[in-house]
Design a protein around this motif. Structure first.
Motif, mmCIF file in Angstrom:
data_model
loop_
_atom_site.group_PDB
_atom_site.id
_atom_site.type_symbol
_atom_site.label_atom_id
_atom_site.label_comp_id
_atom_site.label_asym_id
_atom_site.label_seq_id
_atom_site.Cartn_x
_atom_site.Cartn_y
_atom_site.Cartn_z
ATOM 1 N N GLY A 38 -22.379 -37.122 37.964
ATOM 2 C CA GLY A 38 -23.108 -37.196 39.223
ATOM 3 C C GLY A 38 -23.535 -35.839 39.732
ATOM 4 N N THR A 39 -24.584 -35.836 40.514
ATOM 5 C CA THR A 39 -25.107 -34.616 41.130
ATOM 6 C C THR A 39 -25.335 -34.866 42.612
ATOM 7 N N ALA A 40 -25.669 -33.789 43.333
ATOM 8 C CA ALA A 40 -25.878 -33.865 44.786
ATOM 9 C C ALA A 40 -24.680 -34.534 45.470
ATOM 10 N N LEU A 41 -23.477 -34.107 45.072
ATOM 11 C CA LEU A 41 -22.249 -34.729 45.560
ATOM 12 C C LEU A 41 -21.881 -34.193 46.946
ATOM 13 N N PRO A 42 -21.686 -35.067 47.936
ATOM 14 C CA PRO A 42 -21.216 -34.606 49.248
ATOM 15 C C PRO A 42 -19.791 -34.085 49.170
ATOM 16 N N VAL A 43 -19.408 -33.321 50.188
ATOM 17 C CA VAL A 43 -18.101 -32.661 50.238
ATOM 18 C C VAL A 43 -17.247 -33.280 51.341
ATOM 19 N N VAL A 44 -15.969 -33.495 51.047
ATOM 20 C CA VAL A 44 -14.990 -33.869 52.066
ATOM 21 C C VAL A 44 -13.897 -32.812 52.080
ATOM 22 N N LEU A 45 -13.703 -32.168 53.218
ATOM 23 C CA LEU A 45 -12.608 -31.226 53.425
ATOM 24 C C LEU A 45 -11.416 -32.014 53.950
ATOM 25 N N LEU A 46 -10.318 -32.016 53.216
ATOM 26 C CA LEU A 46 -9.164 -32.851 53.562
ATOM 27 C C LEU A 46 -8.006 -31.989 54.038
ATOM 28 N N VAL A 129 -22.971 -29.871 43.596
ATOM 29 C CA VAL A 129 -22.469 -30.063 44.958
ATOM 30 C C VAL A 129 -23.610 -29.938 45.961
ATOM 31 N N ASP A 130 -23.652 -30.874 46.913
ATOM 32 C CA ASP A 130 -24.621 -30.827 48.001
ATOM 33 C C ASP A 130 -23.999 -30.060 49.167
ATOM 34 N N HIS A 131 -24.459 -28.853 49.396
ATOM 35 C CA HIS A 131 -23.876 -27.991 50.432
ATOM 36 C C HIS A 131 -24.314 -28.392 51.836
ATOM 37 N N ASP A 132 -25.222 -29.315 51.962
ATOM 38 C CA ASP A 132 -25.715 -29.725 53.272
ATOM 39 C C ASP A 132 -25.093 -31.022 53.764
ATOM 40 N N ARG A 133 -24.253 -31.644 52.950
ATOM 41 C CA ARG A 133 -23.594 -32.895 53.365
ATOM 42 C C ARG A 133 -22.089 -32.672 53.281
ATOM 43 N N ILE A 134 -21.507 -32.314 54.432
ATOM 44 C CA ILE A 134 -20.093 -31.937 54.484
ATOM 45 C C ILE A 134 -19.401 -32.744 55.576
ATOM 46 N N ALA A 135 -18.261 -33.322 55.219
ATOM 47 C CA ALA A 135 -17.430 -34.042 56.171
ATOM 48 C C ALA A 135 -16.045 -33.424 56.189
ATOM 49 N N VAL A 136 -15.296 -33.702 57.243
ATOM 50 C CA VAL A 136 -13.901 -33.288 57.314
ATOM 51 C C VAL A 136 -13.059 -34.530 57.530
ATOM 52 N N ALA A 137 -11.885 -34.554 56.923
ATOM 53 C CA ALA A 137 -10.917 -35.618 57.140
ATOM 54 C C ALA A 137 -9.552 -34.977 57.314
ATOM 55 N N GLY A 138 -8.702 -35.621 58.084
ATOM 56 C CA GLY A 138 -7.365 -35.076 58.276
ATOM 57 C C GLY A 138 -6.391 -36.153 58.656
ATOM 58 N N HIS A 139 -5.154 -36.000 58.191
ATOM 59 C CA HIS A 139 -4.099 -36.963 58.486
ATOM 60 C C HIS A 139 -3.055 -36.333 59.402
ATOM 61 N N SER A 140 -2.681 -37.044 60.458
ATOM 62 C CA SER A 140 -1.628 -36.617 61.367
ATOM 63 C C SER A 140 -1.985 -35.255 61.975
ATOM 64 N N LEU A 141 -1.196 -34.216 61.750
ATOM 65 C CA LEU A 141 -1.576 -32.893 62.257
ATOM 66 C C LEU A 141 -2.937 -32.482 61.701
ATOM 67 N N GLY A 142 -3.235 -32.900 60.472
ATOM 68 C CA GLY A 142 -4.565 -32.658 59.919
ATOM 69 C C GLY A 142 -5.654 -33.372 60.698
ATOM 70 N N GLY A 143 -5.305 -34.498 61.323
ATOM 71 C CA GLY A 143 -6.260 -35.180 62.189
ATOM 72 C C GLY A 143 -6.577 -34.354 63.423
ATOM 73 N N ARG A 169 -21.559 -27.019 60.604
ATOM 74 C CA ARG A 169 -21.978 -27.423 59.268
ATOM 75 C C ARG A 169 -21.307 -28.725 58.817
ATOM 76 N N ILE A 170 -20.351 -29.199 59.587
ATOM 77 C CA ILE A 170 -19.708 -30.487 59.321
ATOM 78 C C ILE A 170 -20.435 -31.550 60.126
ATOM 79 N N SER A 171 -20.897 -32.600 59.439
ATOM 80 C CA SER A 171 -21.731 -33.604 60.121
ATOM 81 C C SER A 171 -21.047 -34.961 60.270
ATOM 82 N N ALA A 172 -19.805 -35.108 59.823
ATOM 83 C CA ALA A 172 -19.072 -36.368 59.976
ATOM 84 C C ALA A 172 -17.593 -36.091 59.789
ATOM 85 N N GLY A 173 -16.760 -36.990 60.328
ATOM 86 C CA GLY A 173 -15.329 -36.795 60.196
ATOM 87 C C GLY A 173 -14.561 -38.098 60.125
#
Length: 314
Positions: A38-46, A129-143, A169-173
């Motif tokens: 796959g190409t143009a893969l979005p990023v999730v920061l966990l 990697v698609d550098h323009d589609r970035i999300a963040v996710a976090g659990h508990s304190l990471g939330g 630069r983060i567009s979803a969470g």
């Protein structure tokens, strides 16, 4: 219970990617999990939680979720925050210890700054990697970390400064069992450990987010409100927000932090698989407006006798 298919696309996992960050007391180490194709893969920061285990609260945790998201077409970046117990023997007296709540958010911005370097370091990832589609996710304190990056504010209890760590630069969470409101709601015996929770202000958290809460996640060590406390980021933040309430789920939401983890009180692989499908589908709906995956996942997993939870949106 309706769960995703047993067929899982191949993923690769590479660690550690070691990044030198000026002013950080140790290098920033990252695990990268990505689909093989796959190409143009979005990023999730966990962002990992604090937790009772040593290595789950680091780049070595959250494999169930990271692998599900990678199989769904995302590049998942997992830093080891300074709050990780793997570093506690080295950083016990460092400024910000033991939770390093501001540094945790800064780690995520540093990862975005260094996406080029990460992409070039990981075999088979360069150019995908698609550098323009970035999300963040976090659990508990990471939330809590994720909520700050999405626009929530907090007052530093040491300085009285209102802290804005929004990352544009983060567009979803995705907030997973995240802490709720502060103030009078924080009346449990361990509130003194986390004074920075007291002032969390969700009214400025404008970035679109999916809030995931377990209906049996009763964090009495912080609050007497009950499981509904974890829905506060949905109810107190401006639209657009979506709330996924998982039936029968405790704080580990079925076991997202690790396979067969001792700290999971509600171990349920089917629930984790359903959560992976729902969160991935919601993220795709943010990055690809009109994508049919989100309504299809909701129909399959949150309706009828086998529903794993319920969904509501603002």
């Amino acid at each position: 219970m309706n769960t995703p298919t047993d067929h899982t696309p191949a993923v690769l996992s590479y660690s550690p990617v070691v990044l030198s960050v000026p002013g950080r007391p140790v290098d920033l180490e990252v695990r990268v999990t990505a689909p093989v194709t796959g190409t143009a893969l979005p990023v999730v920061l966990l962002s990992h939680g604090h937790g009772g285990s040593h290595h789950l609260s680091s780049l070595n945790g959250y494999a169930p979720l990271a692998q599900l998201w990678a199989a769904a077409g995302f590049v998942v970046l997992q830093p080891t925050h300074l709050s990780s117990r793997t570093l506690s023997h080295r950083l016990a007296d460092a400024p910000g210890a033991p939770f390093f709540w501001r540094s945790r958010a800064q780690d995520m911005s540093d990862l975005v700054d260094r996406l080029d370097a990460i992409e070039k370091t990981v075999p088979q990832l360069a150019g995908r990697v698609d550098h323009d589609r970035i999300a963040v996710a976090g659990h508990s304190l990471g939330g809590h970390t994720a909520s700050l990056l999405l626009g929530a504010r907090a007052t530093d209890p040491d300085t009285g400064e209102v802290v804005d760590l929004t990352e544009p630069r983060i567009s979803a969470g995705v907030l997973l069992a995240a802490p709720g409101r502060g103030g009078d709601a924080l009346n449990g015996p361990r509130v003194g450990w986390v004074p920075f929770f007291r002032s969390t202000d969700f009214s400025t958290m404008t970035t679109p987010a999916l809030v995931v809460a377990g209906d049996e996640d009763d964090s009495r060590h912080f609050t007497a409100v009950g499981p509904d406390w974890h829905a506060d980021p949905y109810r107190l933040a401006p639209a657009p927000k979506t709330l996924l309430t998982l039936f029968g789920a405790g704080h580990l939401l079925g076991g997202i932090s690790g396979y067969d983890a001792a700290e999971t009180t509600d171990e349920n692989p089917g629930r984790v698989a359903a959560l992976g499908r729902l969160t991935a589908a919601w993220l795709h709906s943010r990055f690809r407006p009109g994508d049919p995956g989100w309504p299809a996942a909701c129909e399959a997993l949150t309706t009828g006798d086998g529903a794993v939870g319920r969904v509501e949106s603002t």
